[in-house]
Scaffold this motif. Structure first.
Motif, PDB file in Angstrom:
ATOM      1  N   LYS A 209       0.959  -1.355  -0.045  1.00 45.81           N
ATOM      2  CA  LYS A 209       0.076   0.106   0.138  1.00 45.81           C
ATOM      3  C   LYS A 209       0.831   1.346  -0.008  1.00 45.81           C
ATOM      4  O   LYS A 209       1.888   1.161   0.785  1.00 45.81           O
ATOM      5  N   THR A 229      -5.363  -5.755  -1.640  1.00 44.24           N
ATOM      6  CA  THR A 229      -5.059  -6.306  -0.279  1.00 44.24           C
ATOM      7  C   THR A 229      -6.477  -6.464   0.823  1.00 44.24           C
ATOM      8  O   THR A 229      -6.284  -7.164   1.617  1.00 44.24           O
ATOM      9  N   GLU A 230      -7.091  -5.484   0.471  1.00 43.63           N
ATOM     10  CA  GLU A 230      -8.534  -5.271   1.346  1.00 43.63           C
ATOM     11  C   GLU A 230      -9.534  -6.305   0.888  1.00 43.63           C
ATOM     12  O   GLU A 230     -10.401  -6.637   1.514  1.00 43.63           O
ATOM     13  N   LYS A 232     -11.376 -10.300  -0.444  1.00 43.12           N
ATOM     14  CA  LYS A 232     -11.341 -11.689  -0.014  1.00 43.12           C
ATOM     15  C   LYS A 232     -11.164 -12.482  -1.275  1.00 43.12           C
ATOM     16  O   LYS A 232     -10.580 -13.635  -1.351  1.00 43.12           O
ATOM     17  N   TRP A 290      -2.896   2.875   3.848  1.00 45.47           N
ATOM     18  CA  TRP A 290      -4.313   3.338   3.949  1.00 45.47           C
ATOM     19  C   TRP A 290      -5.058   2.167   4.350  1.00 45.47           C
ATOM     20  O   TRP A 290      -4.849   1.029   4.206  1.00 45.47           O
ATOM     21  N   LYS A 291      -6.274   2.635   5.297  1.00 41.15           N
ATOM     22  CA  LYS A 291      -7.201   1.873   5.674  1.00 41.15           C
ATOM     23  C   LYS A 291      -8.353   1.511   4.673  1.00 41.15           C
ATOM     24  O   LYS A 291      -8.892   0.182   4.516  1.00 41.15           O
ATOM     25  N   ASP A 292      -8.609   2.535   3.878  1.00 44.31           N
ATOM     26  CA  ASP A 292      -9.773   2.553   2.957  1.00 44.31           C
ATOM     27  C   ASP A 292      -9.050   3.067   1.437  1.00 44.31           C
ATOM     28  O   ASP A 292      -8.287   3.877   1.626  1.00 44.31           O
ATOM     29  N   ARG A 293      -9.162   2.036   0.490  1.00 42.02           N
ATOM     30  CA  ARG A 293      -8.364   2.347  -0.683  1.00 42.02           C
ATOM     31  C   ARG A 293      -9.048   3.735  -1.361  1.00 42.02           C
ATOM     32  O   ARG A 293     -10.305   4.172  -1.241  1.00 42.02           O
TER      33      ARG A 293
END
Length: 429
Positions: A209, A229-230, A232, A290-293
């Protein structure tokens, strides 16, 4: 060509159905012995002034328009005879040009009705004028660059001078770029570009990221699936000439079939890409994860994109990633083997030119301040980074077309291709 002499007696009355009646009872004699075309034209203008009817004036104007072509094409004597014999006025007497050689016999004089309505004599002169003018126009028309098909060629190898290979199950790139000295990261350029082979179906190239970067890619051979990466499950993908964008990187690119080849480009908003890579090793690295793209993954099929053509089909472009919502645009440019691109610049954007097929010379200025350009030979697999505002041009060698991916950082200059395809004047590519 000998000199042109107009000598004739004009008398009587002509009826002008468009503007009224003119009467001319004068007898004039003109002699012009100058062989120059300007003097010929003066004689015709004088004859036009004295022509008593709109039909006669129309004939002389046609003759004057044809004069340069007639002199060159050997039709001068015939046209002179035809123009005079079909009646400059209603006179039934005329004297042929006093020149050497055989004078063609005068055509039969049309009657008064045919003169007024544009009869056979006038029609013959008009037809001859049209054919002579068209032939001369076609003959003098300069040849332009040769057109090429708008479809993407199928023989593109896609291997760049900067190249890497993945032969493992997972080829992670924690530093964003392969540990390969052939990948030349320019200190000031906002992009790093290389080709990457993925040997086995199911193998992946993975990127960390980085909220300050976008990852762009184009599949040249084989096919891929993208997985953030976020996520499934694997996301979108595709085969040859599918372009993709992963905002913030953080993605795995997995080959769906063996011997897949992808061209990758990591781009920053304008900062040197080397500095962006170094930031992952610094104290602020956690802030970049980042946590959210920043935006969803994007996939565009260049084969399905509209073919934007101009220059008589010698130039083509296809839009892939475009608009202001991302850090860079990505598209395909194609030019015929003899189509140059004149010198120009992009004041607000870097241009990254990825030559998939090329042979010629790129004229490049080192910076926006430089007034002179230097030649750089460009061939298959080379990448050129052109700074904002730097002058540049393309001079083809004439042996093969230019097929190139274009990246603009930030987006914007690619929009002119739409105007060019619509026939609207725009800066060069």
């Amino acid at each position: 060509m000998g000199s042109l002499i107009f000598a004739g007696a004009e008398s009587g009355t002509d009826t002008d159905t468009g503007t009224g009646t003119d009467t001319d009872a004068d007898t004039d004699t003109d002699t012009d012995t100058d062989a120059d075309a300007d003097t010929d034209a003066e004689s015709v203008h004088e004859h036009l002034r004295r022509a008593p009817s709109h039909v006669a004036r129309r004939r002389v104007r046609l003759f004057l328009r044809m004069l340069p072509h007639a002199r060159r094409n050997g039709l001068f004597l015939a046209l002179t005879t035809l123009a005079l014999s079909t009646g400059c006025g209603s006179s039934k007497e005329w004297a042929p040009p006093s020149v050497g050689g055989t004078i063609p016999a005068a055509p039969a004089l049309p009657d008064e009705k045919s003169q007024t309505s544009g009869g056979s004599g006038l029609a013959e002169l008009e037809a001859l004028a049209a054919s002579s003018g068209a032939a001369a126009t076609e003959e003098n028309k300069p040849a332009g660059p040769s057109p090429i098909p708008g479809s993407i060629p199928t023989d593109i190898d896609g291997k760049l001078a900067a190249h890497a290979a993945c032969s493992q199950k997972d080829c992670a790139l924690p530093g964003l770029f392969p540990a390969n000295p052939s990948i030349d990261i320019q200190k000031k350029s906002p992009a790093a570009v290389w080709s990457h082979d993925i040997a086995t179906a199911g193998s992946s190239v993975s990127f960390p990221k980085h909220g300050g970067l976008d990852l762009l890619g184009v599949v040249v051979k084989g096919s891929v699936k993208l997985k953030g990466t976020e996520a499934k499950e694997p996301g979108p993908g595709g085969g040859p000439w599918v372009a993709f964008r992963a905002p913030g990187a953080g993605v795995s690119v997995t080959a769906s079939e063996p011997n897949t080849r992808v061209i990758f480009a990591l781009v920053s908003p304008g900062d040197p890409i080397g500095d962006a890579a170094a930031a992952l090793r610094g104290k602020d690295a956690p802030k970049l994860a980042w946590k959210d793209r920043p935006a969803p993954l994007q996939v565009v099929d260049l084969n399905a994109s509209k073919d934007l053509a101009w220059g008589g089909g010698a130039m083509h472009a296809r839009m892939g990633i475009e608009g202001d919502a991302q850090k860079a645009s990505l598209g395909l440019l194609m030019a015929s083997k003899d189509a140059p691109v004149p010198q120009h610049k992009h004041d607000g954007s870097w241009e990254i030119l990825i030559a998939l097929k090329a042979e010629g010379t790129a004229q490049l200025a080192a910076s926006a301040e430089a007034k002179d350009t230097a030649p750089k030979k460009l061939s298959d697999g080379m990448v050129v980074a052109i700074p904002k505002g730097a002058l540049h041009a393309w001079e083809p060698a004439g042996t093969k077309p230019l097929i190139a991916l274009q990246i603009y950082v930030p987006p914007g200059p690619e929009q002119r291709f739409k105007k060019l395809a619509e026939g609207v004047s725009a800066p060069s590519p």
